[in-house]
Write an enzyme that holds these catalytic residues in place. Structure first.
Site, short mmCIF file in Angstrom:
data_model
loop_
_atom_site.label_atom_id
_atom_site.label_comp_id
_atom_site.label_asym_id
_atom_site.label_seq_id
_atom_site.Cartn_x
_atom_site.Cartn_y
_atom_site.Cartn_z
N HIS A 102 0.63 -1.30 -0.13
CA HIS A 102 -0.44 -0.13 0.26
C HIS A 102 0.98 0.51 0.44
O HIS A 102 1.74 1.36 0.36
CB HIS A 102 -0.67 0.06 0.70
CG HIS A 102 -2.08 0.57 0.91
ND1 HIS A 102 -1.58 2.38 1.32
CD2 HIS A 102 -2.89 0.71 0.70
CE1 HIS A 102 -2.96 3.30 1.04
NE2 HIS A 102 -3.91 2.26 1.13
N GLU A 151 -4.18 2.80 -7.05
CA GLU A 151 -4.41 3.64 -6.48
C GLU A 151 -3.94 4.53 -6.85
O GLU A 151 -2.64 4.52 -6.36
CB GLU A 151 -4.54 2.70 -5.07
CG GLU A 151 -4.98 1.45 -4.34
CD GLU A 151 -5.43 2.21 -3.08
OE1 GLU A 151 -6.68 2.18 -2.34
OE2 GLU A 151 -4.52 1.75 -2.22
P1 PGA Z 1 -10.21 5.97 0.79
O1 PGA Z 1 -8.47 5.02 0.38
O2 PGA Z 1 -10.69 4.71 0.03
O3 PGA Z 1 -9.80 6.67 2.22
O4 PGA Z 1 -9.79 6.90 -0.87
C1 PGA Z 1 -8.35 3.71 -0.31
C2 PGA Z 1 -6.81 3.09 0.34
O5 PGA Z 1 -6.26 3.55 0.84
O6 PGA Z 1 -6.87 1.99 -0.14
#
Ligand code: PGA
Length: 229
Positions: A102, A151
């Site tokens: 992540h 992401e």
């Molecule tokens: P968020 O985060 O849904 O708060 O934008 C997504 C993530 O970090 O996986």
């Protein structure tokens, strides 16, 4: 199933560093009974902090909910003298998926592509599905990883998601680089209002949701809305 009309839909809650056991169990008691059981392609996961994993797993089993449990990380090493680490063999007692690499781990904890690759190996060796997060199609996806979350950094926790069209383009590019069998999720400011616009994209097989997953009713609205336009 990797794509197309009858694709798998992964809806994954990432609680990050939130919720005591009591708070986690309350969430499970609200969300668990309402997860549909009649769609074999729907895969709903909750990824709590390590400290909640055992109790969450027990609650899901006792309730016989259509909910699976994942972790938010695991050790790049096997078992042994690695103080503070959580080895995949221990995580596998409770979790069948692990979020790896992540962006918050890469940024705040110095996690490198090599560490993400080592974690992926540990996950695979212990029957845990690695879900590797990348900020773009140029970030390497470790060998053996078949589930990737795109992401974009600007979209995480900001309320400012990527457009579904841009996310689709990146998902397609990730598949072109890694193979058509790889499933790509989108993450970053997903909410009940925009979830369907991402799921509708041909090469997007689900969503990774943090902020909107903390409140059980908001998460339930994501589950209700993901197929609607
Ligand atoms: P968020 O985060 O849904 O708060 O934008 C997504 C993530 O970090 O996986």
């Amino acid at each position: 199933m990797a794509g197309g009309d009858n694709k798998d839909i992964w809806i994954i809650a990432n609680w990050k560093s939130n919720k005591t056991i009591a708070e986690a169990l309350e969430w499970i008691s609200i969300v668990g009974p309402q997860i549909p059981k009649n769609n074999p392609n729907l895969k709903v996961f909750v990824c709590p902090p390590f400290t909640d994993l055992e109790e969450v797993k027990k609650a899901v089993m006792v309730g016989n909910f259509n909910l699976m449990v994942g972790s938010q990380d695991l050790s790049p090493f096997g078992e042994g003298s690695f103080t503070g680490e959580e080895a995949a063999r221990e995580i596998a007692q409770f979790a069948s998926l692990a979020i790896l690499g992540h962006s918050e781990r890469r940024k705040n904890f110095g996690e490198t592509n090599e560490m993400v690759a080592d974690k992926t190996k540990q996950a695979l060796a212990n029957n845990i599905t690695p879900l590797v997060c990348v900020a773009g199609a140029d970030i390497p996806v470790p060998e053996g990883c078949k589930l990737v979350a795109f992401e974009p950094l600007f979209a995480i926790g900001t309320g400012n998601p990527a457009t579904p069209e841009d996310a689709q383009k990146v998902a397609l590019e990730i598949k072109r680089r890694c193979g058509p069998e790889v499933e790509v999720l989108y993450g970053g400011s997903v909410n009940p209002q925009n979830v369907a616009s991402f799921i509708r994209q041909h090469d997007i097989s689900g969503v990774l949701v943090a902020t909107a997953s903390l409140d059980p009713n908001e998460f339930l609205n994501i589950l209700k809305n993901y197929e609607t336009d």
